[in-house]
Design an enzyme around this catalytic site. Structure first.
Site, short mmCIF file in Angstrom:
data_model
loop_
_atom_site.label_atom_id
_atom_site.label_comp_id
_atom_site.label_asym_id
_atom_site.label_seq_id
_atom_site.Cartn_x
_atom_site.Cartn_y
_atom_site.Cartn_z
N SER A 139 40.06 34.11 38.45
CA SER A 139 39.71 34.53 39.81
C SER A 139 40.94 34.81 40.66
O SER A 139 40.83 35.42 41.73
CB SER A 139 38.92 33.42 40.50
OG SER A 139 37.72 33.15 39.84
N HIS B 54 38.10 40.68 35.88
CA HIS B 54 37.48 39.65 36.74
C HIS B 54 36.04 40.03 37.03
O HIS B 54 35.76 40.91 37.85
CB HIS B 54 38.29 39.51 38.03
CG HIS B 54 37.74 38.49 38.96
ND1 HIS B 54 37.67 38.68 40.33
CD2 HIS B 54 37.20 37.26 38.75
CE1 HIS B 54 37.14 37.62 40.90
NE2 HIS B 54 36.85 36.75 39.95
N GLU C 264 36.83 43.51 38.76
CA GLU C 264 38.21 43.84 39.12
C GLU C 264 39.00 43.97 37.81
O GLU C 264 39.00 43.06 36.98
CB GLU C 264 38.82 42.75 40.00
CG GLU C 264 38.23 42.72 41.40
CD GLU C 264 38.89 41.66 42.30
OE1 GLU C 264 39.26 42.00 43.43
OE2 GLU C 264 39.01 40.49 41.86
N ASN D 225 38.89 37.49 45.96
CA ASN D 225 39.07 36.10 46.38
C ASN D 225 40.14 35.92 47.44
O ASN D 225 40.15 34.90 48.12
CB ASN D 225 39.32 35.22 45.16
CG ASN D 225 38.01 34.96 44.43
OD1 ASN D 225 37.03 34.58 45.04
ND2 ASN D 225 37.98 35.23 43.13
N1 LIG Z 1 32.29 30.67 39.20
C1 LIG Z 1 32.49 31.88 39.65
O1 LIG Z 1 31.79 32.36 40.57
C2 LIG Z 1 33.57 32.74 39.04
C3 LIG Z 1 33.56 34.11 39.27
C4 LIG Z 1 34.53 34.89 38.66
C5 LIG Z 1 35.50 34.31 37.87
N2 LIG Z 1 35.48 32.97 37.67
C6 LIG Z 1 36.51 32.41 36.82
O2 LIG Z 1 35.95 32.23 35.52
C7 LIG Z 1 36.57 31.09 34.90
C8 LIG Z 1 35.49 30.11 34.49
O3 LIG Z 1 34.75 29.74 35.63
P1 LIG Z 1 33.32 29.06 35.46
O4 LIG Z 1 32.68 29.11 36.80
O5 LIG Z 1 32.60 29.64 34.29
O6 LIG Z 1 33.75 27.56 35.13
P2 LIG Z 1 32.89 26.43 34.39
O7 LIG Z 1 33.40 25.13 34.88
O8 LIG Z 1 31.43 26.70 34.52
O9 LIG Z 1 33.26 26.61 32.83
C9 LIG Z 1 34.55 26.43 32.32
C10 LIG Z 1 34.43 26.19 30.81
O10 LIG Z 1 35.74 26.21 30.25
C11 LIG Z 1 35.82 25.18 29.28
N3 LIG Z 1 37.25 24.84 29.13
C12 LIG Z 1 38.05 24.27 30.05
N4 LIG Z 1 39.31 24.21 29.58
C13 LIG Z 1 39.28 24.74 28.34
C14 LIG Z 1 40.27 24.99 27.36
N5 LIG Z 1 41.54 24.66 27.57
N6 LIG Z 1 39.91 25.57 26.19
C15 LIG Z 1 38.62 25.91 25.98
N7 LIG Z 1 37.63 25.71 26.87
C16 LIG Z 1 37.97 25.14 28.05
C17 LIG Z 1 34.97 24.05 29.84
O11 LIG Z 1 34.55 23.17 28.80
C18 LIG Z 1 33.83 24.81 30.48
O12 LIG Z 1 32.74 25.01 29.58
C19 LIG Z 1 37.58 30.55 35.90
O13 LIG Z 1 38.83 31.12 35.65
C20 LIG Z 1 37.03 31.05 37.22
O14 LIG Z 1 38.01 31.16 38.22
C21 LIG Z 1 34.54 32.16 38.23
#
Ligand SMILES: NC(=O)c1ccc[n+]([C@@H]2O[C@H](COP(=O)([O-])OP(=O)(O)OC[C@H]3O[C@@H](n4cnc5c(N)ncnc54)[C@H](O)[C@@H]3O)[C@@H](O)[C@H]2O)c1
Length: 398
Positions: free
Chosen positions: A226, A250, A262, A300
């Site tokens: 993000s 993104h 993005e 963001n």
């Molecule tokens: N939540 C949102 O609205 C959103 C939107 C766009 C982008 N993102 C980005 O997407 C990414 C994930 O966000 P999310 O909301 O899905 O988070 P989340 O907490 O739902 O999921 C993260 C997952 O990553 C796994 N994980 C963590 N560290 C790890 C590692 N080192 N190796 C393998 N697996 C690992 C965890 O077990 C978990 O299942 C982040 O970078 C976030 O910034 C989030």
């Protein structure tokens, strides 16, 4: 119908959101049509990658596509940069032509099976944009749970008349869950990797270092971060000598609904990697908006200070949680108020993004103490059942 699950030796441990150690090696099947069907284990040794300017391993006539996509009779779905019409044949002594787009995009691995990774995998399977869609996570069982949840969501789409049972069956057949993150096996078995792990710069850089070291140079490496610098992740991946294939892609939450991504080139991204990123976005039904690699990119940088300020307004007692959201929904026409949106995104992700903004842009972007406190309490939003609001099975109850 359950999708086929590739259950692999578990590795990595810890809770969701934490940094995970490198796992034991799983045995992934190679993607269809690649590498002559050699086992993945024979493809993931060391750094003996071919240089990118040689004919790729799948050079020559395109290999037949396998899997459900082939059964559906589709053509290769992803397009790279425009191909010039009928170029003249090269002179006999000329070197082999350098392909305009070296990226073969038959198999996708999404690393991180949380809200975003599962959404990306769902869309990749539902569009049949790849012949295989692997979902990997460092938390044991997380990938399998995500694949099962995707299956349930696809079933609901069928029940709601939004998808045919045949298309849902095809989508499920493309999905496979991987316990642990073995970079070598994933790199060998994937033509595209999309990283969607927790928003932690150190954890992401470590993953890109391992992928950069292990994956062939023709594997496109994308991050769904993000806010974190794509150039930084590309630099981490440069350990394998090929930072040019790293880009940011993104997506927005929920991925099946949101139409834009993005597309963030790193300073080091090659034009063909950026073009390949456009192709991936288009194949997943998304419109790419190319944005510069800066803290929070565009979305963001604008959105997070707004959410953070709403938390500050709540902490100051200026209005109740419900009234803050009601004012913004009813007064500005946004579909969700900022506090509900923060819960939806994940408060841990919000804090992480604010810290990236603060580091890159200055003290005015400090995360609100109440936001930080919620994360410390484990109240990270919908995915935890509690944030500013309370949830049961993803539905707000208070
Ligand atoms: N939540 C949102 O609205 C959103 C939107 C766009 C982008 N993102 C980005 O997407 C990414 C994930 O966000 P999310 O909301 O899905 O988070 P989340 O907490 O739902 O999921 C993260 C997952 O990553 C796994 N994980 C963590 N560290 C790890 C590692 N080192 N190796 C393998 N697996 C690992 C965890 O077990 C978990 O299942 C982040 O970078 C976030 O910034 C989030």
């Amino acid at each position: 119908m359950r999708s086929r699950l590739v259950r692999l030796g578990r590795s990595g441990c810890g809770r969701g959101g934490g940094r995970l150690p490198p796992p034991a090696a799983p045995a992934l099947p190679p993607p269809p049509g690649r590498n002559g069907g050699r086992p993945a284990s024979s493809l993931s040794r060391g750094r003996a990658h071919p240089p990118t300017n040689t004919t790729p391993r799948w050079g020559g006539p395109p290999p037949p596509l396998g899997g459900a996509a082939a059964a559906a009779g589709r053509r290769r779905p992803l397009s790279g940069p425009p191909t010039p019409a009928a170029p003249p044949p090269p002179p006999a002594a000329a070197a082999p032509p350098v392909p305009a787009d070296p990226y073969d995009r038959t198999a996708l691995t999404v690393i991180g099976a949380g809200q975003m990774g599962a959404g990306i995998a769902q869309v990749a399977a539902a569009t049949a944009a790849f012949d295989a869609v692997h979902v990997a996570d460092g938390r044991p069982g997380a990938a399998a749970a995500a694949v099962a949840a995707i299956g349930d969501r696809l079933d609901r789409r069928v029940a709601g008349g939004k998808m045919t049972a045949a298309a849902a069956g095809t989508a499920k057949g493309l999905l496979a869950a991987l316990d642990g993150v073995d970079a070598g096996a994933i790199g060998a078995a994937s033509s595209v990797v999309i990283e969607a792990i927790t928003e932690d710069a150190g954890a992401k850089a470590d993953l890109f270092r391992r992928l950069g070291d292990a994956a062939p140079p023709t594997t496109l490496l994308a991050s769904n971060t993000s806010s974190i610098s794509i150039t930084r992740l590309a630099a981490a991946a440069a350990v394998g000598g090929h930072p040019g294939r790293v880009i940011g892609l993104h997506f927005f939450h929920p991925v099946p609904v949101m139409r834009v991504v993005e597309l963030i080139p790193a300073l080091t991204s090659t034009p063909s990697a950026v073009a390949a990123g456009r192709g991936v976005a288009a194949a997943l039904g998304k419109t790419p908006a190319v944005v510069a690699d800066g803290p929070g990119f565009v979305a963001n940088r604008l959105l997070m200070p707004y959410i953070n300020e709403a938390v500050g307004v709540l902490a100051a007692g200026a209005a109740s949680r419900n009234d803050i959201d009601a004012v913004m929904v009813g007064g500005t026409g946004v579909p969700m108020g900022p506090l509900a949106l923060a819960d939806f995104i994940g408060l841990d992700t919000c804090v992480s993004i604010m810290r990236v903004l603060e580091e890159g842009l200055g003290g005015g972007y400090k995360p609100a103490p109440l936001l930080v406190a919620h994360v410390a309490a484990g109240w990270v939003g919908v995915k935890a059942g509690r944030g500013f609001y309370t949830y049961e099975n993803g539905k707000r109850v208070a």
